[in-house]
Design a protein around this motif. Structure first.
Motif, PDB file in Angstrom:
ATOM      1  N   GLU A  59       0.804  -1.163  -0.183  1.00  0.00           N
ATOM      2  CA  GLU A  59       0.074   0.045  -0.065  1.00  0.00           C
ATOM      3  C   GLU A  59       0.857   1.192  -0.123  1.00  0.00           C
TER       4      GLU A  59
ATOM      5  N   ASN B 138       0.425   4.491   0.414  1.00  0.00           N
ATOM      6  CA  ASN B 138       0.490   5.290   1.357  1.00  0.00           C
ATOM      7  C   ASN B 138       1.153   5.087   3.001  1.00  0.00           C
ATOM      8  N   ILE B 139       0.722   3.748   3.057  1.00  0.00           N
ATOM      9  CA  ILE B 139       1.201   2.937   4.280  1.00  0.00           C
ATOM     10  C   ILE B 139       2.713   3.155   4.167  1.00  0.00           C
TER      11      ILE B 139
ATOM     12  N   GLU C  99       4.610   5.133   2.750  1.00  0.00           N
ATOM     13  CA  GLU C  99       5.311   6.510   2.784  1.00  0.00           C
ATOM     14  C   GLU C  99       5.209   6.647   4.296  1.00  0.00           C
ATOM     15  N   ALA C 100       3.999   6.617   4.942  1.00  0.00           N
ATOM     16  CA  ALA C 100       3.917   6.829   6.423  1.00  0.00           C
ATOM     17  C   ALA C 100       5.015   6.155   7.370  1.00  0.00           C
ATOM     18  N   ILE C 101       5.144   5.022   7.263  1.00  0.00           N
ATOM     19  CA  ILE C 101       5.986   4.062   7.890  1.00  0.00           C
ATOM     20  C   ILE C 101       7.573   4.476   7.533  1.00  0.00           C
TER      21      ILE C 101
ATOM     22  N   ILE D 288       8.301   7.790   9.291  1.00  0.00           N
ATOM     23  CA  ILE D 288       8.456   7.732  10.885  1.00  0.00           C
ATOM     24  C   ILE D 288       9.862   6.977  11.324  1.00  0.00           C
TER      25      ILE D 288
ATOM     26  N   MET E 291      -1.048  -9.984   3.072  1.00  0.00           N
ATOM     27  CA  MET E 291      -1.440  -9.963   2.052  1.00  0.00           C
ATOM     28  C   MET E 291      -0.861  -9.326   0.888  1.00  0.00           C
TER      29      MET E 291
ATOM     30  N   ALA F 219      -3.672  -6.666   8.550  1.00  0.00           N
ATOM     31  CA  ALA F 219      -4.993  -6.501   8.847  1.00  0.00           C
ATOM     32  C   ALA F 219      -5.829  -7.705   9.220  1.00  0.00           C
ATOM     33  N   ARG F 220      -4.983  -8.850   8.967  1.00  0.00           N
ATOM     34  CA  ARG F 220      -5.549 -10.005   9.360  1.00  0.00           C
ATOM     35  C   ARG F 220      -5.366 -10.503  10.757  1.00  0.00           C
TER      36      ARG F 220
ATOM     37  N   LYS G  65      -3.086  -4.110  12.006  1.00  0.00           N
ATOM     38  CA  LYS G  65      -3.434  -2.793  11.387  1.00  0.00           C
ATOM     39  C   LYS G  65      -5.275  -2.516  11.957  1.00  0.00           C
ATOM     40  N   PRO G  66      -5.353  -1.440  12.202  1.00  0.00           N
ATOM     41  CA  PRO G  66      -4.416  -0.193  12.275  1.00  0.00           C
ATOM     42  C   PRO G  66      -3.715  -0.200  13.420  1.00  0.00           C
ATOM     43  N   PHE G  67      -2.405   0.340  12.998  1.00  0.00           N
ATOM     44  CA  PHE G  67      -1.649   0.583  14.348  1.00  0.00           C
ATOM     45  C   PHE G  67      -1.259   1.927  14.662  1.00  0.00           C
ATOM     46  N   SER G  68      -0.576   2.057  15.833  1.00  0.00           N
ATOM     47  CA  SER G  68      -0.253   3.529  16.132  1.00  0.00           C
ATOM     48  C   SER G  68       1.123   3.703  15.807  1.00  0.00           C
ATOM     49  N   ASN G  69       1.373   4.916  15.212  1.00  0.00           N
ATOM     50  CA  ASN G  69       3.038   5.083  14.945  1.00  0.00           C
ATOM     51  C   ASN G  69       3.839   4.664  16.039  1.00  0.00           C
TER      52      ASN G  69
ATOM     53  N   THR H 223      -5.871   2.174   8.056  1.00  0.00           N
ATOM     54  CA  THR H 223      -4.541   2.084   8.487  1.00  0.00           C
ATOM     55  C   THR H 223      -3.700   3.131   8.191  1.00  0.00           C
TER      56      THR H 223
ATOM     57  N   ARG I 206      -4.758   6.605   9.606  1.00  0.00           N
ATOM     58  CA  ARG I 206      -4.570   6.856  11.026  1.00  0.00           C
ATOM     59  C   ARG I 206      -3.102   7.037  11.050  1.00  0.00           C
TER      60      ARG I 206
ATOM     61  N   ILE J 242       1.136  11.346  12.104  1.00  0.00           N
ATOM     62  CA  ILE J 242       2.242  12.082  11.690  1.00  0.00           C
ATOM     63  C   ILE J 242       2.108  13.433  11.595  1.00  0.00           C
TER      64      ILE J 242
ATOM     65  N   PHE K 163       1.766  14.501   2.698  1.00  0.00           N
ATOM     66  CA  PHE K 163       0.814  13.677   3.404  1.00  0.00           C
ATOM     67  C   PHE K 163      -0.722  14.170   3.525  1.00  0.00           C
TER      68      PHE K 163
END
Lengths: 121, 436
Positions: free
Chosen positions: A11, A13-14, A16-18, A21, A55, A84-85, A105-109, B148, B151, B156, B171
Motif C-alpha cells: 500500500e 500510502n502506508i 510512505e507513512a512508515i 516515521i 496480503m 489487517a488479518r 492494522k490499524p496500528f499506532s505509529n 490504517t 490513521r 504524523i 501527506f
C-alpha cells in the motif's frame, strides 16, 4: 552506522507513512512492494529488521517468513508482521513460523517505532 | 409431519380471495406464473419450503397455518415440540393435560417453538453466508487497510512539529486520497450488506442460481424430455434464475445429463416399473435395465404429483461436497459441504457399488422420517488421477408409517442439531448444551 529496515508492503500510502516515521528516528529504510521476489530482496539487502505485510501480490507474508527461516543466516533476523488479518489463527500461524513480533492494522505509529527499536536495540 | 395437500391449495385460494388479490397479482408477488399458482390452488402441485413461505408472507399469514391448517391438533404439536426438545415419556403424556388446562399457554409454547425454528433456519443461512463470503472478507480488508493509512498519516501530521512543507503537502494529499477511498469502500460495503439483507437466501454462487432454477421448476422437467440440446440451450439462455455464464454452463451440463437419462429410461417405462417395485431403487434399476444412479436422478426429476410423493436427492463427491441437492420438506441439506457425517451417503463412499438402505429420522425442528437409499458409483482412474473418482447418491423418500421401526437419528449439520451424545459430532450445537 544507522540501523536498516526492509519494509515489505504493497500500500503506497502506508509505505510512505512508515518510511517517514522510521527515517525520522534515524533508521535507513528500504521498501519492496510485492511478494514473489521478496525473499531475494531480503537476501540482497540483509537488513537488521524486516517489516512484513501478509496480503501481498504474488506470495503471502507467511510464505515469505517460512522460506526465510529455512535459511540458516536468517534464523534470528527480527521480523515484524503488520497485518489487517489479526485473527487468532493468523497470529498462531505467524508464531509457529517464527515471527518476532505480530501487530495488527490499524496500528499506532508510536507502537510500531517502539517495536522496531525493541527488536533492534 | 405430513403436509395436508388436500387443503393447502383451498386455504391458499380462500385467503387470496379474502385479501382481494387476483391469481396473477399473487403469482407475480412470489415470482411464479399464474398458471402454476392455479395448479397449486387446485392441489395439483404440492408446495413446501421457500415457495410456501413466500406465499404465506405475501398473504400475511403463518406458513404453518397455510400448510397444516388451523385445525391441526394442539396436543399433537405440543408433543412434537416436547420430543424435539428431548423431553421424555412423562412430559409427553401430560401434553393433553396442559393443553386442556392452559390453552393460551400451550399456544404460546408452540408459537415460541415455531419462532425458534425460523431463527434456526436464518442462523443456518447466515452462518453459511458469513463463512463462505469472499466478497465480504475482501471489502473488510480494503476498509481496514485504508483506515490504517489514514490513521498513520494523520498522526504524523498531528504529532510532528517540524515537518517539512513538501512532506506536509504530500501527506495531506495522501489523506485526501485515502479518505475518498475509504468512503467508496464503506459505501460499497453498506450497499452490499443492504442488498443481501433484503433476502437472506439471495442468489450468490452459480450453484445457488442452479438451485433456484431447479426450485422454480419444482425439480420437474418431464415437459423437456423431448427437447433437443438446442432447445435446452435457448431455454437456459432465457431463464431468469440463471444470471451468470457459469450458472448457465452448469445448467447445460445438467441438461445434457438429463437428456441422456431420459433417453435411457423413458418416463413411462419408469412409471410402469414403479407400479411394480415401488421406490425400491435396486429393483427398479433391474426392472428398467439401467444403473442405480440414473434411476435415482430420474425419480428426483419427475413431478411429485406423478410419483405421489416428494422425493429428495443428494449427490456428493468423495470430499463430501454436494454437487446436487434436491431438498425435501423435513430433510434439510446444507448448502456447503458440512453436513451430518452420519448420513449413509458418506458411508457409501467407503463401500462403493453396494447400496445402503436406511431409515433416517431428521432431528431438525421440522424433521421427518425417511426411507433412504445410498449408493456410490466409481469412475475409472484416468491419466490425471492416481485413483478412481467416486460419486455418491442418496435418495430420500418421506415415510409416513413410523410404527415398529428404529430410525437412525441424523441432523443437517452439527451446529443446528439437537442430537445428544453423537459419535459424529464435530462441533457444539447452538441449540443448547450439546457440546462436543
Amino acid at each position: 552506522m544507522s540501523k536498516t529496515v526492509l519494509l515489505i508492503e504493497d500500500e503506497p500510502n502506508i509505505i510512505e507513512a512508515i518510511s517517514f516515521i522510521l527515517s525520522r528516528d534515524g533508521w535507513t529504510v528500504a521498501t519492496h512492494s510485492n511478494g514473489h521476489d521478496a525473499n531475494d530482496a531480503i537476501l540482497r539487502r540483509k537488513p537488521d529488521l524486516v517489516i512484513l505485510d501478509v496480503m501481498l501480490p504474488g506470495k503471502s507474508g507467511f510464505d515469505i517468513l517460512r522460506d526465510l527461516r529455512q535459511d540458516a543466516q536468517f534464523q534470528d533476523l527480527p521480523v515484524l508482521i503488520l497485518t489487517a488479518r489479526g485473527q487468532t489463527k493468523d497470529r498462531e500461524l505467524a508464531q509457529s513460523l517464527g515471527v518476532s513480533r505480530f501487530m495488527t492494522k490499524p496500528f499506532s505509529n508510536a507502537d510500531v517505532l517502539a517495536a522496531a527499536n525493541d527488536l533492534v536495540p | 409431519m405430513a403436509l395436508d395437500t388436500g387443503s393447502t391449495g383451498a386455504r391458499l385460494r380462500e385467503r387470496r380471495i379474502a385479501v382481494g388479490l387476483k391469481q396473477a397479482e399473487l403469482a407475480e408477488m412470489v415470482g411464479i406464473s399464474a398458471s402454476y399458482l392455479n395448479l397449486i390452488e387446485h392441489n395439483r402441485r404440492r408446495i413446501a419450503g421457500k415457495l410456501l413461505i413466500n406465499l404465506a408472507n405475501a398473504l400475511e399469514m403463518d406458513a404453518a397455518t397455510l400448510s397444516e391448517g388451523v385445525q391441526s391438533s394442539l396436543v399433537g404439536r405440543l408433543k412434537e415440540c416436547a420430543s424435539d426438545h428431548g423431553r421424555d415419556g412423562q412430559v409427553i403424556e401430560r401434553a393433553i393435560d396442559f393443553a386442556t388446562r392452559f390453552p393460551q399457554w400451550a399456544e404460546l409454547t408452540i408459537s415460541l417453538d415455531r419462532k425458534l425454528r425460523q431463527m434456526e433456519q436464518t442462523v443456518d443461512v447466515l452462518n453459511d453466508r458469513l463463512s463462505h463470503d469472499p466478497h465480504l472478507a475482501t471489502s473488510l480488508h480494503e476498509v481496514l487497510t485504508t483506515v490504517t493509512a489514514i490513521r498513520s498519516t494523520s498522526s504524523i501530521l498531528a504529532d510532528t512539529d517540524d515537518i517539512a512543507p513538501e512532506w506536509r503537502s504530500r501527506f495531506h494529499r495522501n489523506l485526501n486520497e485515502d479518505s475518498r477511498r475509504l468512503t467508496e469502500g464503506a459505501q460499497a460495503l453498506v450497499s452490499y450488506l443492504d442488498t443481501s439483507s433484503q433476502d437472506t437466501v439471495s442468489i450468490g454462487t452459480p450453484w445457488d442460481e442452479l438451485d433456484a432454477f431447479w426450485a422454480a421448476h419444482e425439480y420437474c422437467f418431464d415437459d423437456f424430455d423431448h427437447f433437443s440440446p438446442q432447445d435446452w440451450q435457448a431455454y437456459i439462455a432465457d431463464a431468469r434464475e440463471l444470471m451468470s455464464g457459469q450458472a448457465r454452463s452448469l445448467a447445460m451440463d445438467f441438461a445434457n445429463r438429463y437428456l441422456d437419462d431420459a433417453a435411457r429410461i423413458p418416463k413411462q417405462t419408469l412409471m410402469d416399473a414403479v407400479d411394480v417395485c415401488g421406490f425400491d431403487t435396486v429393483q427398479l434399476a433391474q426392472a428398467v435395465r439401467s444403473d442405480i444412479p440414473t434411476v435415482m436422478r430420474r425419480l428426483a426429476f419427475l413431478s411429485s404429483q406423478d410419483l405421489g410423493t416428494d422425493i429428495g436427492l443428494a449427490c456428493c463427491d468423495a470430499s463430501g461436497s454436494f454437487t446436487m441437492r434436491k431438498p425435501v420438506a423435513g430433510f434439510h441439506i446444507p448448502r456447503f459441504g458440512s453436513a451430518c457425517a452420519l448420513w449413509p451417503i458418506f458411508a457409501a463412499i467407503g463401500r462403493p457399488m453396494a447400496p445402503i438402505s436406511m431409515v433416517l429420522r431428521h432431528t431438525g425442528r421440522e424433521g421427518g422420517t425417511f426411507d433412504t437409499i445410498s449408493y456410490a458409483e466409481v469412475q475409472p482412474a484416468y491419466d490425471t488421477t492416481p485413483y478412481p473418482m467416486t460419486r455418491s447418491y442418496m435418495l430420500i423418500i418421506p415415510r409416513h408409517e413410523t410404527d415398529g421401526i428404529d430410525p437412525l437419528r441424523v441432523g443437517a449439520a452439527c451446529r443446528v442439531c439437537a442430537r445428544n451424545a453423537c459419535p459424529a459430532r464435530r462441533e457444539g450445537s447452538i441449540l443448547g448444551h450439546q457440546g462436543l
